[in-house]
Design a protein around this motif. Sequence first.
Motif, PDB file in Angstrom:
ATOM      1  N   GLY B 586       0.832  -1.201   0.000  1.00 36.69           N
ATOM      2  CA  GLY B 586       0.000   0.000   0.000  1.00 36.69           C
ATOM      3  C   GLY B 586       0.866   1.250   0.000  1.00 36.69           C
ATOM      4  O   GLY B 586       2.017   1.247  -0.441  1.00 36.69           O
ATOM      5  N   THR B 587       0.320   2.321   0.567  1.00 33.06           N
ATOM      6  CA  THR B 587       1.058   3.587   0.589  1.00 33.06           C
ATOM      7  C   THR B 587       2.113   3.554   1.680  1.00 33.06           C
ATOM      8  O   THR B 587       1.828   3.113   2.791  1.00 33.06           O
ATOM      9  CB  THR B 587       0.082   4.754   0.865  1.00 33.06           C
ATOM     10  N   CYS B 588       3.288   4.057   1.345  1.00 29.34           N
ATOM     11  CA  CYS B 588       4.333   4.127   2.368  1.00 29.34           C
ATOM     12  C   CYS B 588       4.122   5.408   3.170  1.00 29.34           C
ATOM     13  O   CYS B 588       4.219   6.511   2.644  1.00 29.34           O
ATOM     14  CB  CYS B 588       5.706   4.112   1.695  1.00 29.34           C
ATOM     15  N   LEU B 589       3.809   5.254   4.449  1.00 30.54           N
ATOM     16  CA  LEU B 589       3.542   6.418   5.296  1.00 30.54           C
ATOM     17  C   LEU B 589       4.823   7.009   5.859  1.00 30.54           C
ATOM     18  O   LEU B 589       4.904   8.199   6.136  1.00 30.54           O
ATOM     19  CB  LEU B 589       2.608   6.025   6.448  1.00 30.54           C
ATOM     20  N   ASP B 590       5.803   6.148   6.089  1.00 29.09           N
ATOM     21  CA  ASP B 590       7.072   6.607   6.652  1.00 29.09           C
ATOM     22  C   ASP B 590       8.170   5.641   6.209  1.00 29.09           C
ATOM     23  O   ASP B 590       8.269   4.528   6.739  1.00 29.09           O
ATOM     24  CB  ASP B 590       6.968   6.642   8.182  1.00 29.09           C
ATOM     25  N   PRO B 591       8.966   6.043   5.210  1.00 33.15           N
ATOM     26  CA  PRO B 591       9.970   5.103   4.689  1.00 33.15           C
ATOM     27  C   PRO B 591      11.076   4.793   5.697  1.00 33.15           C
ATOM     28  O   PRO B 591      11.730   3.759   5.583  1.00 33.15           O
ATOM     29  CB  PRO B 591      10.527   5.822   3.455  1.00 33.15           C
ATOM     30  N   VAL B 592      11.288   5.671   6.659  1.00 35.42           N
ATOM     31  CA  VAL B 592      12.376   5.442   7.620  1.00 35.42           C
ATOM     32  C   VAL B 592      11.964   4.409   8.661  1.00 35.42           C
ATOM     33  O   VAL B 592      12.639   3.405   8.887  1.00 35.42           O
ATOM     34  CB  VAL B 592      12.782   6.770   8.299  1.00 35.42           C
ATOM     35  N   THR B 610      -5.547  -6.257  18.288  1.00 32.81           N
ATOM     36  CA  THR B 610      -4.568  -6.032  19.366  1.00 32.81           C
ATOM     37  C   THR B 610      -3.485  -5.055  18.922  1.00 32.81           C
ATOM     38  O   THR B 610      -3.006  -4.234  19.708  1.00 32.81           O
ATOM     39  CB  THR B 610      -3.891  -7.362  19.760  1.00 32.81           C
ATOM     40  N   VAL B 611      -3.081  -5.173  17.667  1.00 36.24           N
ATOM     41  CA  VAL B 611      -2.010  -4.318  17.148  1.00 36.24           C
ATOM     42  C   VAL B 611      -2.612  -3.330  16.147  1.00 36.24           C
ATOM     43  O   VAL B 611      -3.291  -3.733  15.208  1.00 36.24           O
ATOM     44  CB  VAL B 611      -0.926  -5.180  16.457  1.00 36.24           C
ATOM     45  N   GLU B 612      -2.375  -2.044  16.376  1.00 34.57           N
ATOM     46  CA  GLU B 612      -2.931  -1.021  15.483  1.00 34.57           C
ATOM     47  C   GLU B 612      -1.979  -0.706  14.335  1.00 34.57           C
ATOM     48  O   GLU B 612      -2.384  -0.524  13.202  1.00 34.57           O
ATOM     49  CB  GLU B 612      -3.187   0.274  16.270  1.00 34.57           C
ATOM     50  N   GLN B 613      -0.691  -0.623  14.673  1.00 32.20           N
ATOM     51  CA  GLN B 613       0.316  -0.239  13.668  1.00 32.20           C
ATOM     52  C   GLN B 613       1.589  -1.043  13.883  1.00 32.20           C
ATOM     53  O   GLN B 613       1.879  -1.442  15.012  1.00 32.20           O
ATOM     54  CB  GLN B 613       0.690   1.230  13.838  1.00 32.20           C
ATOM     55  N   VAL B 614       2.338  -1.235  12.802  1.00 31.78           N
ATOM     56  CA  VAL B 614       3.638  -1.908  12.923  1.00 31.78           C
ATOM     57  C   VAL B 614       4.689  -1.076  12.202  1.00 31.78           C
ATOM     58  O   VAL B 614       4.503  -0.712  11.038  1.00 31.78           O
ATOM     59  CB  VAL B 614       3.609  -3.322  12.301  1.00 31.78           C
ATOM     60  N   ALA B 615       5.774  -0.769  12.910  1.00 23.74           N
ATOM     61  CA  ALA B 615       6.914  -0.126  12.259  1.00 23.74           C
ATOM     62  C   ALA B 615       7.894  -1.237  11.906  1.00 23.74           C
ATOM     63  O   ALA B 615       8.392  -1.913  12.794  1.00 23.74           O
ATOM     64  CB  ALA B 615       7.565   0.874  13.206  1.00 23.74           C
ATOM     65  N   MET B 616       8.139  -1.402  10.616  1.00 24.74           N
ATOM     66  CA  MET B 616       8.954  -2.534  10.167  1.00 24.74           C
ATOM     67  C   MET B 616      10.409  -2.409  10.603  1.00 24.74           C
ATOM     68  O   MET B 616      11.107  -3.402  10.751  1.00 24.74           O
ATOM     69  CB  MET B 616       8.908  -2.643   8.638  1.00 24.74           C
TER      70      MET B 616
END
Lengths: 110, 760
Positions: B586-592, B610-616
Amino acid sequence: MDKTVLHVPKMYADHHVKAVREALLQLDGVEDVMASSAFKRVTVSYDSTRLNPSAIEEALRSAGYGPGEDWELPSLPEGKDDKSPWFQLIQRVTETNMLDLQMSGDFRKY
Amino acid sequence: MSRYIASAAIRGANRIVTEAESLLQKTIAELGPDTPIQFPNTAYYLPVIYGFTGIEVAKLGDLVPVLEISRSLLHPEPDERMWLPYLGETLDCGVATLFAEEAIEGIRFARGEQPERIPGLQLTGTSFTSPDAGEEGETGGYANGPIDDIQLRSWGIQLVDGRMPGFAAIIGAARSNEAAVQIIRELQQRNILIFLSGNVNGRSIIHQLMEEGVEMGYDTYIVPFGTDTISAIYAAGFATRSALTFGGMKGGQARGMLLYNKFRVFAFALALGEVDDLKYATAAGVLNYGFPVIADTVIPQILPTGVTQYEHVVSMPFDDIEGKDDAEKARRLVQRCIEVRGVKVKITEVPIPVPYGSAFEGERVRRADMRVEFGGKKSRAFEYLKMSPLDEVEDGKIEVIGPSFDDVEVGGYMDMGIVVEVAGRKMQEDFEPVLERQIHYFINGASGIQHIGQRDIAWIRISKTAAEKGFTLEHFGKILHARFHADFGAIVDKVQITIITEPELYAQWLEKARAAYDFRNKRLAEMTDESVDTFYSCTLCQSFAPNHVCVVSPERLGLCGAYNWLDCKASYQINPTGPNQPIKKGTCLDPVKGYFTGVNEYAKSASHGTVEQVAMYSIMENPMTACGCFECIMMLIPEANGVMVVSREDPSMTPTGMTFSTLAGMCGGGIQTPGVMGIGKYYLTSKKFISADGGFKRVVWMSSFLKESLAEELKAVCEREGDPDLLDKIADERVATTVEELLPFLEEKGHPALTMPPIF
């Protein structure tokens, strides 16, 4: 070869079997020991020219397994009420959870 | 409910609790109440007690309230004439028994009497680089005792993906050695983990297997706990910890822990030989977990379903089983056990003259037992899998080109190449390395065959026993043909195998194979998260950790280390509705930091909200969750402005003041904890390794095991980071196990993390 069968009520589990066998097999004159924790019975085959049967009972007594002796258990309450720790530790669910029922395997009856 | 069983179990429970109390009293008098007690390498104290009550037993005195609870769970024996439903009382007494048994084992540890001494018993370990390691001067002579957290976690992935369908707790001794071996082999062939304990008239199944030369230990899935029934408590401890480790449960969540075991852990107890009061009481204990009990003697049965999914207690007298010999009877006995528990077993028929199953994967073939070896110090072996057009592959064709090992002296060596050609409409070149890596597991599954390494550093041994049974080079082909079809049938339509020992052809193919390895290495290096539009999920572990979801990208493999992006891609092709689903970035919200709309949406739905967001790419902000199978744990060390990485093989203390096992309790079970994260060890080598937080330069402490096992790869990472000596600047357990020791070391070495911007 002589044989004696002794009732050892304290021997209710297999760790006792190991202890009983160890106590008896080190006696000079004992040829074989059959210890059954299910029947709480020990059958000892021994050479009566080398070993007196009373020595067998004595060995058992000193190992803590005197023939005829049972564990001294504290008395227990006859019934349980809801104050038992089981109820304090775990929140018991008294209504039937349908999911549990479906998963319990009852369907196998049909 | 059987009154006989209820009476025996309640009788046994009353006695064992009394015995535990008197042993505790005696030991406290001798050693003092503050004497520490613990099972080795576990963060779960005495796990059964902890799981049921939440009580953290760390010293002898802590057992006093535990045994008080135990006593309060006891009931009087059923009255001769008063007929009541005794199930509740029996189950309570069962739990009291488990507490007492675990307390006794804890006390035995404090007294230095555990693990039990069994002269002559040698256990196979878990990790080794040479099958000859430890041949001389190897220590042994002890039962395994409790399974440590490290092993539990390393089996985790096999437990969840079905390779290891469950465990069997065997108590007692089989009718004959022949029956004992057959029972074990039947279970091994089904990849069922086997726990051994108990004895009958002083003789245990452990002794029987030792006499028959059966290898026991973690590597062969056979774990000898001890020779009495009390040691069977370690099996209940293993089950309890499964719920705590993978189910995300906390100590004291007894109901949840028991239900988890009933529905997710496929285990059963098999009582061999006479059943005494303590065995009945222990059986009553394990019934709470939903584990049925099967006996090979005449005992009353409890057939209605309820606490267990199917029958509770089943009697299958060995003498009454139809069969021409003990081996056949044993086979039927195991079959019945599997039916009663409903264990899901997946068996692939492999037409070779030796037994076959994952349980044989860890078997060693020592030099003394070896008929011939390929690879190793004196010869070379390679394996190469390539995709070919459909019309060029003849399915099932197995060709051996060159001499067989008949003319090689016993204990000798020769060169060999295994070339596998596969074809299929859904097959892709990218899947070649994925499939090739399976050769190791497939070949290792044969009893008496050992496989180490891969590509052109493969090292294969055939034991004398396997050779005597008729194992030839052609059988490597038979194994590979059967297993590739069984496991990868969705992408592989045809499999053809050529075994090459003829020197000239061998050299030609080795050259081709090396060119292919080189090409693949470059292709993998080029593969980045930016170069693809799809990541893959891995929810394999949701059978154990229901809210955990792994997001696997080309530059971040699964935390268990077993699944990388290509594996997941292949897995999706094989099973489109399976645990590895494509996730459109999908859309990259934050490439860093690595926020993608697609990933967030998927994580939210797959983790059940349980998890709303994941920072890879960050450990500090919305890090990925973990199940419990992670290879390593990373944790922030604020004082050092960096992170440490501890591997599951490392039992030592870390600068965080916690061992791997304790840390694992904080980050397992699908919980998102900023500053703590479970990872696969190869993620350390990725360019995306916590790149949002500063990357590899943030690592201030690392288990020496990782430094050594990934030496080459990490060296390359350090060079890439522009600091070739970085690895030497990273502390390990040999130089620092506290922050106070760590900081001067980092300062002395001039570690870059100290001068980097604050990590939070």
